[in-house]
Design an enzyme around this catalytic site. Structure first.
Site, PDB file in Angstrom:
ATOM      1  N   LYS A  28       6.066  -5.035  -3.093  1.00 36.73           N
ATOM      2  CA  LYS A  28       7.506  -4.847  -2.986  1.00 36.73           C
ATOM      3  C   LYS A  28       7.958  -4.789  -1.534  1.00 36.73           C
ATOM      4  O   LYS A  28       8.912  -5.444  -1.140  1.00 36.73           O
ATOM      5  CB  LYS A  28       7.906  -3.556  -3.706  1.00 36.73           C
ATOM      6  CG  LYS A  28       9.409  -3.251  -3.671  1.00 36.73           C
ATOM      7  CD  LYS A  28      10.202  -4.281  -4.447  1.00 36.73           C
ATOM      8  CE  LYS A  28      11.670  -3.932  -4.525  1.00 36.73           C
ATOM      9  NZ  LYS A  28      12.436  -4.984  -5.214  1.00 36.73           N
ATOM     10  N   GLU A  79       7.717 -16.025  -9.103  1.00 35.82           N
ATOM     11  CA  GLU A  79       7.222 -14.676  -8.849  1.00 35.82           C
ATOM     12  C   GLU A  79       6.682 -14.017 -10.110  1.00 35.82           C
ATOM     13  O   GLU A  79       5.629 -13.373 -10.077  1.00 35.82           O
ATOM     14  CB  GLU A  79       8.345 -13.791  -8.286  1.00 35.82           C
ATOM     15  CG  GLU A  79       8.608 -13.936  -6.809  1.00 35.82           C
ATOM     16  CD  GLU A  79       9.706 -12.990  -6.347  1.00 35.82           C
ATOM     17  OE1 GLU A  79       9.522 -12.369  -5.283  1.00 35.82           O
ATOM     18  OE2 GLU A  79      10.741 -12.870  -7.028  1.00 35.82           O
ATOM     19  N   GLU A 104      16.671 -19.170  -4.704  1.00 34.84           N
ATOM     20  CA  GLU A 104      16.421 -17.835  -5.237  1.00 34.84           C
ATOM     21  C   GLU A 104      15.973 -17.896  -6.692  1.00 34.84           C
ATOM     22  O   GLU A 104      15.059 -17.168  -7.115  1.00 34.84           O
ATOM     23  CB  GLU A 104      17.681 -16.982  -5.098  1.00 34.84           C
ATOM     24  CG  GLU A 104      17.683 -15.667  -5.864  1.00 34.84           C
ATOM     25  CD  GLU A 104      16.623 -14.679  -5.404  1.00 34.84           C
ATOM     26  OE1 GLU A 104      16.485 -13.627  -6.053  1.00 34.84           O
ATOM     27  OE2 GLU A 104      15.915 -14.945  -4.402  1.00 34.84           O
ATOM     28  N   HIS A 110      15.593 -37.914  -2.031  1.00 33.75           N
ATOM     29  CA  HIS A 110      14.801 -38.047  -0.815  1.00 33.75           C
ATOM     30  C   HIS A 110      13.377 -37.542  -1.006  1.00 33.75           C
ATOM     31  O   HIS A 110      12.737 -37.107  -0.042  1.00 33.75           O
ATOM     32  CB  HIS A 110      15.483 -37.307   0.333  1.00 33.75           C
ATOM     33  CG  HIS A 110      16.786 -37.904   0.738  1.00 33.75           C
ATOM     34  ND1 HIS A 110      16.887 -39.068   1.466  1.00 33.75           N
ATOM     35  CD2 HIS A 110      18.062 -37.514   0.473  1.00 33.75           C
ATOM     36  CE1 HIS A 110      18.164 -39.358   1.655  1.00 33.75           C
ATOM     37  NE2 HIS A 110      18.898 -38.434   1.057  1.00 33.75           N
ATOM     38  N   TRP A 123      -3.153  -2.816  -1.483  1.00 34.47           N
ATOM     39  CA  TRP A 123      -2.845  -4.228  -1.640  1.00 34.47           C
ATOM     40  C   TRP A 123      -3.755  -4.963  -0.662  1.00 34.47           C
ATOM     41  O   TRP A 123      -3.657  -4.783   0.544  1.00 34.47           O
ATOM     42  CB  TRP A 123      -1.378  -4.497  -1.325  1.00 34.47           C
ATOM     43  CG  TRP A 123      -0.900  -5.880  -1.618  1.00 34.47           C
ATOM     44  CD1 TRP A 123      -0.476  -6.375  -2.815  1.00 34.47           C
ATOM     45  CD2 TRP A 123      -0.763  -6.956  -0.678  1.00 34.47           C
ATOM     46  NE1 TRP A 123      -0.091  -7.682  -2.690  1.00 34.47           N
ATOM     47  CE2 TRP A 123      -0.258  -8.071  -1.385  1.00 34.47           C
ATOM     48  CE3 TRP A 123      -1.030  -7.092   0.691  1.00 34.47           C
ATOM     49  CZ2 TRP A 123      -0.011  -9.295  -0.771  1.00 34.47           C
ATOM     50  CZ3 TRP A 123      -0.785  -8.316   1.302  1.00 34.47           C
ATOM     51  CH2 TRP A 123      -0.275  -9.396   0.569  1.00 34.47           C
ATOM     52  N   CYS A 166       0.780  -1.235   0.000  1.00 31.08           N
ATOM     53  CA  CYS A 166       0.000   0.000   0.000  1.00 31.08           C
ATOM     54  C   CYS A 166       0.813   1.287   0.000  1.00 31.08           C
ATOM     55  O   CYS A 166       1.740   1.453   0.786  1.00 31.08           O
ATOM     56  CB  CYS A 166      -0.940   0.027   1.196  1.00 31.08           C
ATOM     57  SG  CYS A 166      -2.030  -1.376   1.356  1.00 31.08           S
ATOM     58  N   ARG A 185       5.322  -0.812  -5.153  1.00 29.01           N
ATOM     59  CA  ARG A 185       5.021  -1.446  -3.872  1.00 29.01           C
ATOM     60  C   ARG A 185       3.982  -2.556  -4.025  1.00 29.01           C
ATOM     61  O   ARG A 185       3.827  -3.379  -3.132  1.00 29.01           O
ATOM     62  CB  ARG A 185       4.524  -0.395  -2.874  1.00 29.01           C
ATOM     63  CG  ARG A 185       5.558   0.664  -2.543  1.00 29.01           C
ATOM     64  CD  ARG A 185       4.947   1.817  -1.780  1.00 29.01           C
ATOM     65  NE  ARG A 185       4.697   1.477  -0.397  1.00 29.01           N
ATOM     66  CZ  ARG A 185       5.523   1.744   0.603  1.00 29.01           C
ATOM     67  NH1 ARG A 185       6.672   2.328   0.361  1.00 29.01           N
ATOM     68  NH2 ARG A 185       5.210   1.432   1.835  1.00 29.01           N
ATOM     69  N   LYS A 245      12.406 -16.481  -8.155  1.00 27.72           N
ATOM     70  CA  LYS A 245      12.290 -15.521  -9.247  1.00 27.72           C
ATOM     71  C   LYS A 245      11.349 -16.028 -10.332  1.00 27.72           C
ATOM     72  O   LYS A 245      10.510 -15.291 -10.843  1.00 27.72           O
ATOM     73  CB  LYS A 245      13.667 -15.241  -9.860  1.00 27.72           C
ATOM     74  CG  LYS A 245      14.541 -14.336  -9.037  1.00 27.72           C
ATOM     75  CD  LYS A 245      13.996 -12.918  -9.012  1.00 27.72           C
ATOM     76  CE  LYS A 245      14.503 -12.173  -7.792  1.00 27.72           C
ATOM     77  NZ  LYS A 245      13.864 -12.573  -6.528  1.00 27.72           N
ATOM     78  N   ASN A 296      -2.215   2.062   5.472  1.00 27.94           N
ATOM     79  CA  ASN A 296      -1.325   0.955   5.156  1.00 27.94           C
ATOM     80  C   ASN A 296      -1.112   0.173   6.439  1.00 27.94           C
ATOM     81  O   ASN A 296      -0.697   0.738   7.447  1.00 27.94           O
ATOM     82  CB  ASN A 296       0.010   1.474   4.622  1.00 27.94           C
ATOM     83  CG  ASN A 296       0.991   0.356   4.325  1.00 27.94           C
ATOM     84  OD1 ASN A 296       0.619  -0.805   4.217  1.00 27.94           O
ATOM     85  ND2 ASN A 296       2.260   0.705   4.193  1.00 27.94           N
ATOM     86  N   GLY A 297      -1.378  -1.129   6.426  1.00 24.77           N
ATOM     87  CA  GLY A 297      -1.198  -1.951   7.619  1.00 24.77           C
ATOM     88  C   GLY A 297      -2.422  -2.795   7.904  1.00 24.77           C
ATOM     89  O   GLY A 297      -3.286  -2.987   7.043  1.00 24.77           O
TER      90      GLY A 297
END
Length: 605
Positions: free
Chosen positions: A600, A485, A478, A501, A74, A2, A27, A482, A98-99
């Protein structure tokens, strides 16, 4: 997540707020809105989806006023919709937030008992309704906002706007960042300096629990106890707030290409002018340290996971690593000789900030590895070490990752020197290797053409596995992050030895397996795991140097990397991981810079 913008201006504010919100798009958001006061009358416009939808709405239904607040949402409580979009309005007050208001159900019950009915499913509307209730009881706007703030539990950055008040705005923060911008007979609020940069370079960062009363003449700040508080005014460097794509198709592409320059800047910031000795901007000492604790989220966590190898290798020091959202809840055993390192690009990540506050006064020292030097984590740590990445706009982190690696590598060398495990000569040798990293990354970037061609084939897949050993294991994690995402392909990263395994059950002729394997001491074992995949018709994409590719033999596809010392492999192999995700996403037509559902800066727990 947000974004918040508020303007008490000299001119029509809706266009200014809209432009500022565009600077906060990175964001992450799913709806947006603006409220203004014009001749005492409060009005608003809201739209679902991208800001272009709000912009179109304002063309057909303009919003006048020289005082206003804006928001990109968001979704947390309630699905993305116009009714759930901010600003929320109740009578003579409009609010953006925001929150998360954790006690909103109890507050909603109180409000409903007083005869007010919510229209949305959001926790934020409760703030507006509660403020209206206080206004209806005869309180002034400032009194009503203050009374509301006292009742809120959770995390928030808030901005209030009131009917009949063309020269008043109230802001507050607890757990989520909020900054005040100072102009000439104008005042501003923003989630970060990037939003306010076109309007002012004078910023005051509100501290935890602060709330502020704005008029065009200035700001009156109060702390959590309601006492007047003096907070410094900082001047921001305008170059650090540039958010243009510099000719690239996407911010992510620009930020990938920037990495050689960025890690060079990070190295220069924390070493001497000649680059042959460490020189941190604040005292860092591991002499009496008995344990290193690394705490982070997402991509920062994988950078920290690489650093665990380095701290144990160079300093011989036990190193724990934790996902920030889990750290406090497992009741970690802490030592007053431990050094705790918190990794966060934004410096505002809610879980990481909460973890930092959990260890304060318990460990020997806290260090923040951050990109934003004015952030909450930077201010609250004993030592803040900037990664020098500049604004990172794409949601998927790239340049921040390699810059974090650089600062963490330098910290590991410092720990080795302090503990007597690394001689001055050995440290100088490792620094010399790190100084070659920018050139090696440039060589890796030269492989973009072949990576793009392979990505076109990978884009047809539904699932992808990534494998690696040693520091390539965090890189596999990572790389998988990516890909998922931004391309929305399901991807998982595994330590190569873990393949048999469980994950090997997934291997068939449709499953690409990306193997990150420089020709090092672990290469032969990794190739053995790769052969297990090929024996089951799995399609192997091998990323290695030329010697490794020659030794491994024929595979489904390959990407050749420069031959580099072991210390540099995480830096260099991050590049094909990023480019592979980027070009796969392009091939699939997804939104590279703003992938669905992601934010973000995650400023709620």
């Amino acid at each position: 997540m947000c974004g918040i913008v508020g303007v008490l201006g000299k001119h029509e504010v809706a266009p200014l707020i809209l432009e500022a919100l565009k600077r906060l798009e990175y964001r992450g958001y799913d709806s947006a809105g603006i409220a203004t006061v014009q001749d005492g009358t409060l009005d608003r416009r809201r739209a679902v989806g991208k800001l272009i939808n709000l912009s179109d709405l304002l063309v057909h239904d303009p919003l006048a006023g020289k005082a206003g607040i804006g928001h990109t949402r968001w979704a947390t409580h309630g699905a993305p919709s116009v009714v759930n979009a901010h600003p929320h309005r109740a009578g003579g007050v409009a609010v953006v937030h925001n929150g998360i208001i954790e006690n909103f159900k109890a507050l909603r019950a109180e409000i409903e008992a007083a005869g007010l009915t919510p229209e949305s499913q959001t926790d934020t509307e409760t703030v507006a309704l509660l403020t209206r209730l206080h206004l209806d009881q005869g309180m002034s706007p400032v009194e009503a906002a203050a009374a509301t703030l006292k009742k809120l539990e959770g995390a928030f950055a808030l901005a209030f706007l009131f009917s009949g008040e063309d020269d008043l705005m109230i802001g507050a923060r607890k757990g989520s960042p909020l900054a005040v911008g100072h102009g000439d007979d104008e005042m501003f609020l923003g989630s970060d300096a990037i939003a306010l940069a076109p309007m002012t370079d004078r910023i005051t960062y509100l501290e935890e629990g602060d709330w502020v009363v704005l008029t065009r003449k200035g700001a009156e700040i109060f702390d959590a106890e309601g006492r007047r508080a003096n907070r410094p005014v900082s001047r921001i460097v305008m170059d650090q707030t540039r958010v243009d794509k510099a000719g690239h198709r996407h911010f992510m592409s620009k930020e990938i290409v920037e990495q050689p320059t960025i890690i060079e800047a990070a190295l220069a910031r924390h070493t001497t002018a000649r680059g042959d000795a460490l020189d941190f901007p604040a005292p860092v000492d591991f002499t009496e340290c008995d344990r290193v604790i690394l705490v982070a989220c997402g991509t920062g966590f994988y950078a920290a996971q690489v650093a665990k190898y380095w701290f144990e290798r160079f300093a011989g020091i036990p190193t724990d690593i934790d996902i920030a959202s889990e750290f406090r809840y497992r009741e970690p055993v802490l030592s007053n000789r431990a050094v705790a390192i918190f990794v966060s690009q934004s410096g505002e990540t809610a879980d990481t900030l909460a973890a930092l506050r959990h260890v304060v006064d318990t460990v020997a020292r806290t260090i923040g590895v951050v990109n934003v030097e004015t952030s909450s984590i930077a201010r609250e740590c004993d030592v803040a070490l900037p990664i020098m990445a500049g604004p990172e706009i794409a949601v998927a982190s790239t340049k921040a990752f390699t810059a974090q690696l650089m600062v963490l590598a330098l910290l590991a060398l410092k720990a080795g020197i302090d503990r007597g495990k690394l001689s001055a000569e050995d440290a100088a040798e490792q620094l010399a290797i790190l100084r070659t990293a920018p050139g090696m990354l440039r060589q890796a970037l030269d492989r973009e053409g072949e990576i793009e061609r392979i990505a076109g084939r990978l884009a047809q897949s539904r699932d992808v596995l990534f494998l690696g050993r040693g520091t390539m294991y965090p890189l596999a994690l990572e790389a998988a992050l990516k890909l998922k995402e931004i391309s929305y392909i399901h991807a998982e990263g595994y330590a190569s030895g873990e393949l048999k395994h469980g994950p090997i059950a997934l291997i068939d002729e449709h499953m690409p397996v990306v193997v990150l394997a420089p020709r090092d001491g672990l290469f032969e074992k990794t190739v053995s795991n790769m052969q297990e995949v090929m024996a089951r018709q799995g399609r192997v994409l091998l990323i290695s140097d030329q010697a490794g590719l020659d030794e491994a033999g024929k595979v489904w596809a390959q990407i050749v990397m420069p031959t580099v010392p072991e210390l540099l492999t995480p830096f260099v192999y991050a590049v094909p991981a990023q480019l592979l995700a980027y070009h796969t996403a392009l091939a699939r037509g997804t939104d590279v810079d703003q992938p669905r559902n992601l934010a973000k800066s995650v400023t709620v727990e």
